[in-house]
Design a protein around this motif. Structure first.
Motif, mmCIF file in Angstrom:
data_model
loop_
_atom_site.group_PDB
_atom_site.id
_atom_site.type_symbol
_atom_site.label_atom_id
_atom_site.label_comp_id
_atom_site.label_asym_id
_atom_site.label_seq_id
_atom_site.Cartn_x
_atom_site.Cartn_y
_atom_site.Cartn_z
ATOM 1 N N ALA A 1 0.834 -1.207 0.000
ATOM 2 C CA ALA A 1 0.000 0.000 0.000
ATOM 3 C C ALA A 1 0.872 1.263 0.000
ATOM 4 C CB ALA A 1 -0.926 -0.006 1.205
ATOM 5 N N ILE A 2 1.926 1.255 0.791
ATOM 6 C CA ILE A 2 2.828 2.416 0.832
ATOM 7 C C ILE A 2 3.537 2.592 -0.501
ATOM 8 C CG2 ILE A 2 4.944 3.314 1.893
ATOM 9 C CD1 ILE A 2 3.952 2.011 4.531
ATOM 10 N N LEU A 3 3.987 1.492 -1.082
ATOM 11 C CA LEU A 3 4.651 1.552 -2.384
ATOM 12 C C LEU A 3 3.715 2.131 -3.448
ATOM 13 C CD1 LEU A 3 7.119 0.883 -4.144
ATOM 14 C CD2 LEU A 3 6.151 -1.397 -4.453
ATOM 15 N N GLU A 4 2.473 1.659 -3.468
ATOM 16 C CA GLU A 4 1.499 2.169 -4.448
ATOM 17 C C GLU A 4 1.212 3.647 -4.222
ATOM 18 O OE1 GLU A 4 -1.896 -0.425 -4.215
ATOM 19 O OE2 GLU A 4 -0.774 -2.133 -5.026
ATOM 20 N N LEU A 5 1.112 4.056 -2.963
ATOM 21 C CA LEU A 5 0.875 5.464 -2.647
ATOM 22 C C LEU A 5 2.018 6.332 -3.159
ATOM 23 C CD1 LEU A 5 -0.806 7.630 -1.113
ATOM 24 C CD2 LEU A 5 0.615 7.103 0.892
ATOM 25 N N TYR A 6 3.249 5.902 -2.912
ATOM 26 C CA TYR A 6 4.410 6.661 -3.378
ATOM 27 C C TYR A 6 4.476 6.697 -4.899
ATOM 28 C CZ TYR A 6 6.356 6.606 1.406
ATOM 29 O OH TYR A 6 6.573 6.776 2.742
ATOM 30 N N GLN A 7 4.160 5.588 -5.536
ATOM 31 C CA GLN A 7 4.189 5.548 -7.009
ATOM 32 C C GLN A 7 3.133 6.503 -7.587
ATOM 33 O OE1 GLN A 7 3.784 1.250 -7.434
ATOM 34 N NE2 GLN A 7 5.840 1.172 -8.317
ATOM 35 N N ALA B 1 1.994 9.186 -6.128
ATOM 36 C CA ALA B 1 2.451 10.552 -5.860
ATOM 37 C C ALA B 1 3.504 10.988 -6.874
ATOM 38 C CB ALA B 1 3.040 10.626 -4.438
ATOM 39 N N LEU B 2 4.253 10.031 -7.401
ATOM 40 C CA LEU B 2 5.287 10.346 -8.386
ATOM 41 C C LEU B 2 4.796 10.192 -9.821
ATOM 42 C CD1 LEU B 2 8.255 8.562 -6.610
ATOM 43 C CD2 LEU B 2 7.877 11.026 -6.791
#
Length: 86
Positions: free
Chosen positions: A74-80, A82-83
């Motif tokens: 979930a954190i990885l998807e959120l960061y992706q 955002a970028l």
């Protein structure tokens, strides 16, 4: 500088210390052997056509529990997102 305390080689403590050191050395040798075995397995998988980097990632993921994997994903998807990488 203070001198180190002398160890009586005939004492029980010295025998215990020696036994601990020898056990640690044996386990270290076993670990080195197993690490070599693991390296051989990855080499064999690579020779068969598997992507070793992906295998290592899967091994790491399998060490984690389901909730921890979900949270990381979930954190990885959120960061992706955002970028703009989605």
């Amino acid at each position: 500088m203070a001198a180190s305390p002398a160890v009586d080689n005939s004492s029980v403590a010295a025998d215990q210390l020696k036994a601990f050191i020898e056990r640690i050395e044996r386990v270290s040798e076993e670990i080195d052997g197993l690490a070599g075995d693991r390296k051989d397995i990855y080499a064999e998988a690579k020779a068969t056509g598997f992507d070793v980097k992906a295998l290592r990632k899967i091994v790491a993921l399998r060490k984690k529990d389901h909730a921890e994997r979900q949270e990381e994903q979930a954190i990885l998807e959120l960061y992706q997102q955002a970028l703009g990488m989605d």
